[in-house]
Each structure stands twice: as structure tokens, then as C-alpha cells.
Design an enzyme around this catalytic site. Sequence first.
Site, PDB file in Angstrom:
ATOM      1  N   CYS A   1     -11.031   2.909   0.693  1.00 52.76           N
ATOM      2  CA  CYS A   1      -9.606   3.140   0.934  1.00 52.76           C
ATOM      3  C   CYS A   1      -9.241   2.295   2.139  1.00 52.76           C
ATOM      4  O   CYS A   1      -9.971   2.282   3.135  1.00 52.76           O
ATOM      5  CB  CYS A   1      -9.330   4.618   1.208  1.00 52.76           C
ATOM      6  SG  CYS A   1      -7.623   4.961   1.687  1.00 52.76           S
TER       7      CYS A   1
ATOM      8  N   GLU B   1      -2.749   9.141   8.369  1.00 49.77           N
ATOM      9  CA  GLU B   1      -1.303   8.903   8.367  1.00 49.77           C
ATOM     10  C   GLU B   1      -0.609   9.691   9.480  1.00 49.77           C
ATOM     11  O   GLU B   1       0.381   9.239  10.049  1.00 49.77           O
ATOM     12  CB  GLU B   1      -0.689   9.281   7.012  1.00 49.77           C
ATOM     13  CG  GLU B   1      -0.945   8.278   5.901  1.00 49.77           C
ATOM     14  CD  GLU B   1      -0.092   7.028   6.011  1.00 49.77           C
ATOM     15  OE1 GLU B   1       0.941   7.064   6.709  1.00 49.77           O
ATOM     16  OE2 GLU B   1      -0.464   6.002   5.392  1.00 49.77           O
TER      17      GLU B   1
ATOM     18  N   CYS C   1      -4.572  -1.474  -1.592  1.00 49.13           N
ATOM     19  CA  CYS C   1      -4.814  -0.045  -1.825  1.00 49.13           C
ATOM     20  C   CYS C   1      -5.842   0.056  -2.943  1.00 49.13           C
ATOM     21  O   CYS C   1      -5.674  -0.565  -4.001  1.00 49.13           O
ATOM     22  CB  CYS C   1      -3.513   0.640  -2.228  1.00 49.13           C
ATOM     23  SG  CYS C   1      -3.701   2.325  -2.850  1.00 49.13           S
TER      24      CYS C   1
ATOM     25  N   HIS D   1      -7.153   2.732   4.340  1.00 52.02           N
ATOM     26  CA  HIS D   1      -6.923   3.515   5.549  1.00 52.02           C
ATOM     27  C   HIS D   1      -8.206   3.654   6.387  1.00 52.02           C
ATOM     28  O   HIS D   1      -8.155   3.812   7.606  1.00 52.02           O
ATOM     29  CB  HIS D   1      -6.446   4.933   5.203  1.00 52.02           C
ATOM     30  CG  HIS D   1      -5.027   5.036   4.756  1.00 52.02           C
ATOM     31  ND1 HIS D   1      -4.597   4.585   3.535  1.00 52.02           N
ATOM     32  CD2 HIS D   1      -3.936   5.550   5.372  1.00 52.02           C
ATOM     33  CE1 HIS D   1      -3.299   4.824   3.415  1.00 52.02           C
ATOM     34  NE2 HIS D   1      -2.880   5.409   4.515  1.00 52.02           N
TER      35      HIS D   1
ATOM     36  N   ASP E   1       0.875  -1.175   0.000  1.00 56.29           N
ATOM     37  CA  ASP E   1       0.000   0.000   0.000  1.00 56.29           C
ATOM     38  C   ASP E   1       0.912   1.225   0.000  1.00 56.29           C
ATOM     39  O   ASP E   1       2.137   1.105   0.144  1.00 56.29           O
ATOM     40  CB  ASP E   1      -0.906  -0.012   1.238  1.00 56.29           C
ATOM     41  CG  ASP E   1      -1.854   1.189   1.302  1.00 56.29           C
ATOM     42  OD1 ASP E   1      -2.270   1.669   0.231  1.00 56.29           O
ATOM     43  OD2 ASP E   1      -2.158   1.666   2.405  1.00 56.29           O
ATOM     44  N   SER E   2       0.310   2.401  -0.110  1.00 54.46           N
ATOM     45  CA  SER E   2       1.101   3.630  -0.064  1.00 54.46           C
ATOM     46  C   SER E   2       1.565   3.956   1.349  1.00 54.46           C
ATOM     47  O   SER E   2       2.506   4.731   1.532  1.00 54.46           O
ATOM     48  CB  SER E   2       0.290   4.806  -0.619  1.00 54.46           C
ATOM     49  OG  SER E   2      -0.859   5.031   0.187  1.00 54.46           O
TER      50      SER E   2
END
Length: 268
Positions: A187, A155, A74, A189, A11-12
Site C-alpha cells: 500500500c 490518514e 495505489c 501509504h 491515489d485514494s
Amino acid sequence: MQNNQPIGIFDSGIGGLTVASAIHKLLPQEQLIYFGDTAHLPYGEKSPEAIKYYCLKIGQFLAQKKCKAIVIACNTASSYGFADLNEFMGDKLPVINVIDPVVNHLIEQKIYKRVGVIATKGTVKSDVYAQKLQSGDNAIEVASLATPLLVPMIEEGFFNNSISKTIINSYLSKPKLKKIDSLVLGCTHFPLIKPEIEAYYKKSIYIVDSAAIVAQHVKEVLSKKNLLSDKLEAKHHFYVSDFTHSFDKTAQLFFHEKVHLEEQNIWK
């Protein structure tokens, strides 16, 4: 390919850890190798061409680590990079994205007809959820909303507080999401803020958390290929393209132990 080889996940940033954690809980005997491309987050702000390049490079890295499968944890990378990475890998190893399992899950339920999607700008621009859901059931209406502040907020560790509540409620109150009967957290996240989203809706709609759905799909894919491990033979390994303390802290929170985190520049 041997069943004791690791599962590669990327993932990022920290979002894919929600998927990694779900896979770990469902398949505790599997070794995981995770790559967080923290140098390039958030992917939602990047061009499709850049995302495809990142996916191919990370996919090559995980293949070199002898992974038996790759999970693109992601949504934006799944939207733009899955097809190219899947084609590049060919028959070498299975590539799994986080969108198709969720789409199939909703279609199979047959009860949700007004689906909301919150995601990054990149995922919303791709229109991937609307296209896939409506191709499976043209009676489904899809309302997609870009929520670009959520990934950097998460994040930086700003969730479960008054700041995050204000931002989340501002997005969810948009007219576009009115009268939805389900909401896809588009997402990886976003499961980290699922309690706040549930609090907003007060259990009035179905919140679709992709992590558990994707983990089950990973199990099914490996089972069909006779690649399920029966014993954890090595420790999980976590790589990042740029070290961040928030990643280190979140990884330990998910896996309930100190993790081995290594900075790895694969772009040279």
C-alpha cells in the site's frame, strides 16, 4: 504527445504522495498533477466495480489535464482498475501501476523465496501479488496479510507514536508472517510507517518500498517513448475530491513548500 506535458498520479488519499515524492526526486524536471480521491478513501474497503469506476473517472480527468502518462499510485486501484484504465486509454498515453514494477524487482533479485505482503483487504483479496510473483518464479512462497487499520491510522496522522507502534507490531507478529525473508509494503501509504516496520524487524529482512522502484520504472517508460522533460515549465498541482487538512499538511511535508491544493468534484 509532448515531453513538457505533466505526469498524472492518483491515489485514494495521501499514500500516493510517497510515489509522487519519489518521482519528483528522481525527475525534478517533470511537472506533476496529483489527484487524491479523499472522498472515497480507503479504496481497500470498496467493491472492485466501484474502484474500476473511480479509476476510469480520475483517468479521464488527468487525460483532460493533458498528462503524458498516468501513474496509479495505489495498490488496490492497481489490482482492480489498471486493466480497464489501460484498455480505455489505449495508445493515447501510458498507464503505470505500482504492482508490476515491484513484482519484477523481486523476481530479478532471485534471492527472496518467502515473501510477505501487507496490504488493504481489497489488495489481499485480489491475490495479485501471489499470482504475479509465482507466475514469474514458482519457487516463491507468498504470505499476504490484510492490515485494514493502517490506512485510516496514517490518514489521520497517527504514525511514529505509541498508538501506531502497538497496531503495527500486532499485525507483524501474526503467525502468517513468520519466517519471511522480505516484506512488500503493498500500500503506498505504508512507506510513511517504514521506520516503525524496520524497527520491528531490526534489519533481519528486506523491506520492499515500492515508491523508488515505481519512480525508476516511470523514468524508463518515459525514456523509451522520448517523453522525458528537460525543464520544469509549470508548478505541480494537487487536487482532492474532498479537502482534508492532513492531505494539505502531508503534501507540503513531502515537497518542502506550500502546495496549490484544489478541491475538485469530478463525480457530477
